[in-house]
Design an enzyme around this catalytic site. Structure first.
Site, PDB file in Angstrom:
ATOM      1  N   GLU A   1       0.815  -1.226   0.000  1.00  0.00           N
ATOM      2  CA  GLU A   1       0.000   0.000   0.000  1.00  0.00           C
ATOM      3  C   GLU A   1       0.843   1.269   0.000  1.00  0.00           C
ATOM      4  OE1 GLU A   1      -3.862   2.069   2.132  1.00  0.00           O
ATOM      5  OE2 GLU A   1      -3.372  -0.019   2.548  1.00  0.00           O
TER       6      GLU A   1
ATOM      7  N   GLU B   1       2.083  -9.101   6.363  1.00  0.00           N
ATOM      8  CA  GLU B   1       2.937  -8.104   5.725  1.00  0.00           C
ATOM      9  C   GLU B   1       3.121  -6.899   6.640  1.00  0.00           C
ATOM     10  OE1 GLU B   1       3.476  -4.915   2.253  1.00  0.00           O
ATOM     11  OE2 GLU B   1       1.634  -5.198   3.389  1.00  0.00           O
TER      12      GLU B   1
END
Length: 296
Positions: free
Chosen positions: A90, A123
């Site tokens: 992201e 993650e």
């Protein structure tokens, strides 16, 4: 060569989660290709535990991307509706948008909902800058969406069950205090504040900690002092109860308090008695029941 990724803390993961993450490294596997994916077709992962992103770091990454591009492809899956859902990367997506890019290199994989949740959470757990509250939310996402117990989360992550429970306790804090954790309050300070018996004092004490720059030790003394300011008759009753309790009962109470992360008392009358465990909210009760292996 610019580094488009934050450092990872691989050592803290349990074998199950580490194996999962290794299976979905952000490098192309056999028969996989890296594609240029339109940024306007990418939606954020709904299971992303991270709520805040360092704007200065994003700007620096955007500058790097303007000059050198994105070296590490992001991981996506095709949406059942339209476009793509982001699995990992992201920061790179956000920074690429800041850099004015229209596309980003990505690997599209076929992942089911459970894999999507686990990879997104793992993650983030591997990043060094995850706040205590975001870490707590990551564990909560695993529990709620994958129907896992605290013990199962602890096993997958490679942490102890009390470790997971202590982070989950942070979720019972008032919203006003939650916004302070990580930036103004440390994990230790937040946990200590939860020890206040009078829950109306939580926010005022949190603000006092910040304004006075209290250490955890100073805060512990303040919480103890405030908890001792009970009505005189209650304090006298507590003193008498403590005086009657065998020393090993007091030691057991302390051990149980450390394990459950909340006030615990043993009350005995003759041969009979009861154990009282305090909870702060419904979610805190579920946390304690999970420690007891009781599942609703």
């Amino acid at each position: 060569m610019a580094n488009n990724n934050q450092p990872r803390k691989r050592g803290g993961l349990g074998r199950g989660m580490d194996a999962l993450f290794s299976a979905y490294e952000e490098t192309p596997g056999e028969n996989e290709i890296v594609e240029e994916i339109p940024l306007d077709q990418i939606r954020a992962n709904p299971y992303q535990p991270r709520k805040t992103f360092n704007q200065k770091a994003l700007n620096e990454l955007a500058d790097s991307i303007k000059q050198s591009g994105v070296f590490q492809p992001v991981i996506l899956r095709k949406s059942t509706i339209k476009g793509y859902e982001l699995i990992a990367g992201e920061r790179r997506v956000r920074a690429s948008r800041l850099a004015g890019k229209e596309t980003i290199p990505g690997i599209v994989r076929e992942l089911d909902e459970e894999q999507m949740i686990e990879i997104a959470v793992v993650e983030n757990l591997q990043r060094e800058d995850l706040s205590p509250l975001e870490e707590a939310e990551a564990y909560n996402i695993l529990m709620e969406n994958l129907d896992l117990t605290q013990a199962q989360v602890a096993e997958r992550i490679g942490k102890s069950r009390p470790y997971i429970a202590n982070y989950l306790r942070l979720l019972s804090l008032p919203d006003e205090i939650k916004t302070m954790v990580g930036e103004q309050l440390s994990m230790g300070q937040a946990r200590t504040i939860l020890g206040l018996k009078d829950k109306d004092q939580l926010i005022p004490v949190a603000k006092r900690v910040v304004s006075e720059g209290m250490t955890v030790r100073q805060l512990e003394e303040l919480v103890q002092s405030l908890n001792d300011e009970a009505p005189k008759e209650d304090k006298e009753k507590d003193k008498k109860e403590k005086a009657k309790k065998p020393p090993h009962y007091l030691a057991i109470e302390q051990e149980m308090q450390d394990y459950f992360g909340t006030a615990t008392t043993i009350n005995q009358r003759g041969e009979r008695g009861k154990i009282e465990i305090e909870f702060l909210s419904e979610s805190d009760l579920i946390r304690i029941l999970d420690l007891l292996n009781i599942h609703l």
